[in-house]
Design a protein around this motif. Structure first.
Motif, mmCIF file in Angstrom:
data_model
loop_
_atom_site.group_PDB
_atom_site.id
_atom_site.type_symbol
_atom_site.label_atom_id
_atom_site.label_comp_id
_atom_site.label_asym_id
_atom_site.label_seq_id
_atom_site.Cartn_x
_atom_site.Cartn_y
_atom_site.Cartn_z
ATOM 1 N N LEU A 68 0.822 -1.208 0.000
ATOM 2 C CA LEU A 68 0.000 0.000 0.000
ATOM 3 C C LEU A 68 0.856 1.258 0.000
ATOM 4 C CD1 LEU A 68 -2.966 0.891 0.058
ATOM 5 C CD2 LEU A 68 -2.831 0.951 2.547
ATOM 6 N N ASP A 69 2.030 1.203 0.649
ATOM 7 C CA ASP A 69 2.926 2.362 0.714
ATOM 8 C C ASP A 69 4.337 1.874 0.981
ATOM 9 O OD1 ASP A 69 3.084 1.769 3.501
ATOM 10 O OD2 ASP A 69 1.360 3.046 3.908
ATOM 11 N N ASP A 70 5.268 2.824 1.197
ATOM 12 C CA ASP A 70 6.662 2.431 1.337
ATOM 13 C C ASP A 70 7.009 1.872 2.711
ATOM 14 O OD1 ASP A 70 6.818 4.726 2.906
ATOM 15 O OD2 ASP A 70 7.864 5.906 1.390
ATOM 16 N N ALA A 71 6.014 1.709 3.580
ATOM 17 C CA ALA A 71 6.248 0.996 4.843
ATOM 18 C C ALA A 71 6.180 -0.514 4.645
ATOM 19 C CB ALA A 71 5.232 1.429 5.900
ATOM 20 N N PHE A 72 5.591 -0.966 3.550
ATOM 21 C CA PHE A 72 5.502 -2.380 3.170
ATOM 22 C C PHE A 72 4.736 -3.229 4.189
ATOM 23 C CE2 PHE A 72 9.311 -0.815 1.013
ATOM 24 C CZ PHE A 72 9.089 -1.248 -0.277
ATOM 25 N N LYS A 73 3.913 -2.611 4.988
ATOM 26 C CA LYS A 73 3.209 -3.364 6.032
ATOM 27 C C LYS A 73 1.892 -3.958 5.538
ATOM 28 C CE LYS A 73 6.122 -2.412 9.414
ATOM 29 N NZ LYS A 73 6.970 -3.466 9.996
ATOM 30 N N VAL A 74 1.176 -3.237 4.686
ATOM 31 C CA VAL A 74 -0.143 -3.663 4.230
ATOM 32 C C VAL A 74 -0.052 -4.067 2.763
ATOM 33 C CG1 VAL A 74 -2.560 -3.008 3.902
ATOM 34 C CG2 VAL A 74 -1.283 -2.125 5.864
ATOM 35 N N LEU A 75 -0.497 -5.290 2.460
ATOM 36 C CA LEU A 75 -0.533 -5.766 1.082
ATOM 37 C C LEU A 75 -1.967 -5.715 0.574
ATOM 38 C CD1 LEU A 75 1.833 -8.883 1.198
ATOM 39 C CD2 LEU A 75 2.402 -6.466 0.810
ATOM 40 N N VAL A 76 -2.133 -5.238 -0.662
ATOM 41 C CA VAL A 76 -3.461 -5.128 -1.251
ATOM 42 C C VAL A 76 -3.472 -5.824 -2.603
ATOM 43 C CG1 VAL A 76 -4.011 -2.977 -0.052
ATOM 44 C CG2 VAL A 76 -2.927 -2.880 -2.306
ATOM 45 N N ASP A 77 -4.677 -6.195 -3.054
ATOM 46 C CA ASP A 77 -4.807 -6.843 -4.355
ATOM 47 C C ASP A 77 -4.953 -5.789 -5.451
ATOM 48 O OD1 ASP A 77 -7.447 -5.925 -4.297
ATOM 49 O OD2 ASP A 77 -8.305 -7.899 -3.889
ATOM 50 N N GLN A 78 -5.279 -6.227 -6.664
ATOM 51 C CA GLN A 78 -5.344 -5.292 -7.790
ATOM 52 C C GLN A 78 -6.509 -4.309 -7.679
ATOM 53 O OE1 GLN A 78 -6.061 -7.442 -11.452
ATOM 54 N NE2 GLN A 78 -7.213 -9.014 -10.371
ATOM 55 N N HIS A 79 -7.433 -4.570 -6.746
ATOM 56 C CA HIS A 79 -8.539 -3.645 -6.505
ATOM 57 C C HIS A 79 -8.321 -2.819 -5.245
ATOM 58 C CE1 HIS A 79 -10.579 -5.780 -9.699
ATOM 59 N NE2 HIS A 79 -10.440 -6.926 -9.050
ATOM 60 N N ASP A 80 -7.086 -2.831 -4.723
ATOM 61 C CA ASP A 80 -6.688 -2.079 -3.522
ATOM 62 C C ASP A 80 -7.387 -2.566 -2.259
ATOM 63 O OD1 ASP A 80 -4.896 -0.622 -4.983
ATOM 64 O OD2 ASP A 80 -6.175 1.139 -5.185
ATOM 65 N N ARG A 81 -7.794 -3.828 -2.256
ATOM 66 C CA ARG A 81 -8.378 -4.425 -1.057
ATOM 67 C C ARG A 81 -7.303 -5.200 -0.314
ATOM 68 N NH1 ARG A 81 -13.037 -7.129 -4.667
ATOM 69 N NH2 ARG A 81 -11.140 -8.301 -5.192
ATOM 70 N N PRO A 82 -7.209 -5.024 1.019
ATOM 71 C CA PRO A 82 -6.230 -5.810 1.772
ATOM 72 C C PRO A 82 -6.452 -7.307 1.547
ATOM 73 C CG PRO A 82 -7.112 -4.040 3.142
ATOM 74 C CD PRO A 82 -7.940 -4.061 1.879
ATOM 75 N N ILE A 83 -5.354 -8.033 1.342
ATOM 76 C CA ILE A 83 -5.491 -9.460 1.088
ATOM 77 C C ILE A 83 -5.820 -10.193 2.380
ATOM 78 C CG2 ILE A 83 -3.920 -9.321 -0.866
ATOM 79 C CD1 ILE A 83 -1.791 -10.695 0.849
ATOM 80 N N ASP A 84 -6.562 -11.311 2.259
ATOM 81 C CA ASP A 84 -6.967 -12.085 3.433
ATOM 82 C C ASP A 84 -6.431 -13.505 3.322
ATOM 83 O OD1 ASP A 84 -8.553 -13.303 1.516
ATOM 84 O OD2 ASP A 84 -10.422 -12.363 2.194
ATOM 85 N N ASP A 85 -6.783 -14.345 4.304
ATOM 86 C CA ASP A 85 -6.253 -15.708 4.330
ATOM 87 C C ASP A 85 -6.702 -16.518 3.112
ATOM 88 O OD1 ASP A 85 -4.879 -15.250 6.653
ATOM 89 O OD2 ASP A 85 -6.399 -16.128 7.974
ATOM 90 N N GLY A 86 -7.921 -16.268 2.634
ATOM 91 C CA GLY A 86 -8.384 -16.977 1.448
ATOM 92 C C GLY A 86 -7.536 -16.647 0.233
#
Length: 392
Positions: A68-86
């Motif tokens: 999501l940003d240069d902190a690399f903490k939050v990963l998002v998919d191609q729709h900018d939604r945070p990825i989940d376990d699924g």
């Protein structure tokens, strides 16, 4: 291009999270592997990048993620939604199925385990499966020259333990005469697998240096790699442009695929007739070769291309978030006499003008001798390891 059935296969995994430097370097390694006679499955987990030259490697696109940003903490998919376990489970299963289906003779993970810790959910199962596979693939890590130093000892221990448990070789894409792994990784001595320095990997093939020196008539080229973190850099260079040497030349701003739209609008809105804005140029190294001066950020690919074409260069290393590698690499090359460095915090018209003056006074042949044959050397190393494993 389809692989022959008798060609050894390589599964090359790369995950770009913010920029595209890792992807471009991995693509150069893939082209080297294909040229060596290996069939390559190029497994990309980041956002798709158009016109990526793979030289006959087969692109396997995983469901893409980015930081999501240069902190690399939050990963998002191609729709900018945070990825989940699924989402994670689906990617892991796709990767494991690919390993079982293609039965590669070698598995290469780009950066991991030195970085990309966020991707352990799929990479550790991949490594476990490779270790247990009856055909015994060779497992290699593919790492750039400089590591973003981890401040926590337990994280460094995790890197060492992962290498020692799963890997056969750690390829370091660097010239050890310039920098060695221990310069940026304090536990390098604890690594038990071989460290193989391949030389630097230059992304572009068939680079040519013009016979005529472009200093007298060439453009000024301003570039920001993939552009994900280049918006402020581009604006500040454009603002300073009228007060800089060569201000009357054509200034070509190549912003990169991921440049923010507002930065593009700003550059175009300046309305200067000699300021040209382009989002992407696949022939960027050729533009470097023909430019009177290059001004850029200081990613791995950019600096190696600048050295390969002997460009006069000023670089402004990106130092946002936890990033330290651009500044260290740029400083090492500046010490060797290859280029001029302006720190982000010191980027002002006066300091930039002074750096440009020093760069323009530099002879074109002042670039130091650095090993730039890393793609070919890495491919030869992989082929040799595959053959030795097959013969064992």
């Amino acid at each position: 291009m389809s692989a022959r059935s008798d060609q050894p296969r390589v599964l090359l995994y790369v995950q770009n999270l913010l920029g595209i430097g890792h992807l471009r370097r991995a693509a150069a390694v893939a082209r080297g592997l294909v040229a060596e006679g290996l069939a390559v499955d190029f497994v990309s987990g980041g956002m798709p990048v158009p016109h990526l030259p793979l030289g006959g490697a087969e692109l396997v696109q995983l469901p893409p993620v980015r930081a999501l940003d240069d902190a690399f903490k939050v990963l998002v998919d191609q729709h900018d939604r945070p990825i989940d376990d699924g989402f994670r489970d689906a990617r892991r299963d796709r990767l494991l199925a690919l390993l079982a289906e293609r039965r590669p003779a070698a598995v290469i993970t780009e950066l991991f385990p030195f970085g990309r810790r966020q991707m352990r959910f799929e990479l550790l199962p991949l490594l476990e499966a490779a270790r247990e596979a009856p055909w015994r693939p060779v497992v290699l890590s593919s790492m750039r020259d400089i590591l973003v130093t981890k401040p926590r000892a337990d994280r460094n221990r995790e890197i060492v333990d992962t290498l020692n448990a799963y890997y056969d070789v750690a390829m370091i894409h660097a010239d050890p005469r310039l920098v060695r792994l221990e310069r940026t990784f304090p536990m390098a001595a604890d690594i038990r697998v071989p460290l193989a320095y391949t030389g630097y990997v230059v992304n572009a093939d068939d680079l040519a240096i013009p016979e005529a020196d472009p200093l007298a008539t060439g453009e000024v080229l301003v570039s920001a790699g993939g552009g994900a973190v280049g918006h402020d850099f581009m604006r500040r260079i454009a603002d300073a442009m009228p007060a800089l040497p060569l201000a009357d030349r054509t200034w070509r701003f190549v912003t990169g695929h991921h440049m923010r739209a507002d930065a593009l609008d700003y550059l175009r809105g300046l309305g200067r007739p000699n300021l040209v804005v382009e989002t992407m140029r696949p022939d960027l190294p050729a533009l470097m070769a023909g430019a009177a001066l290059s001004i850029s950020q200081a990613g791995y690919n950019t600096l190696l291309e600048l050295m390969a074409v002997r460009a006069r260069a000023v670089v402004v290393p990106f130092e946002g978030g936890v990033e330290t590698e651009q500044r260290l690499r740029a400083d090492l090359l500046a010490e060797a006499g290859a280029l001029e460095v302006v720190p982000e915090t010191g980027l002002r018209p006066a300091t930039l003008a002074a750096a440009i003056g020093r760069a323009l006074a530099r002879p074109r042949d002042a670039v130091p001798a650095v090993d730039l044959d890393g793609a070919r050397a890495a491919a030869a190393l992989v082929m040799r390891a595959v053959r030795e494993r097959a013969a064992a």
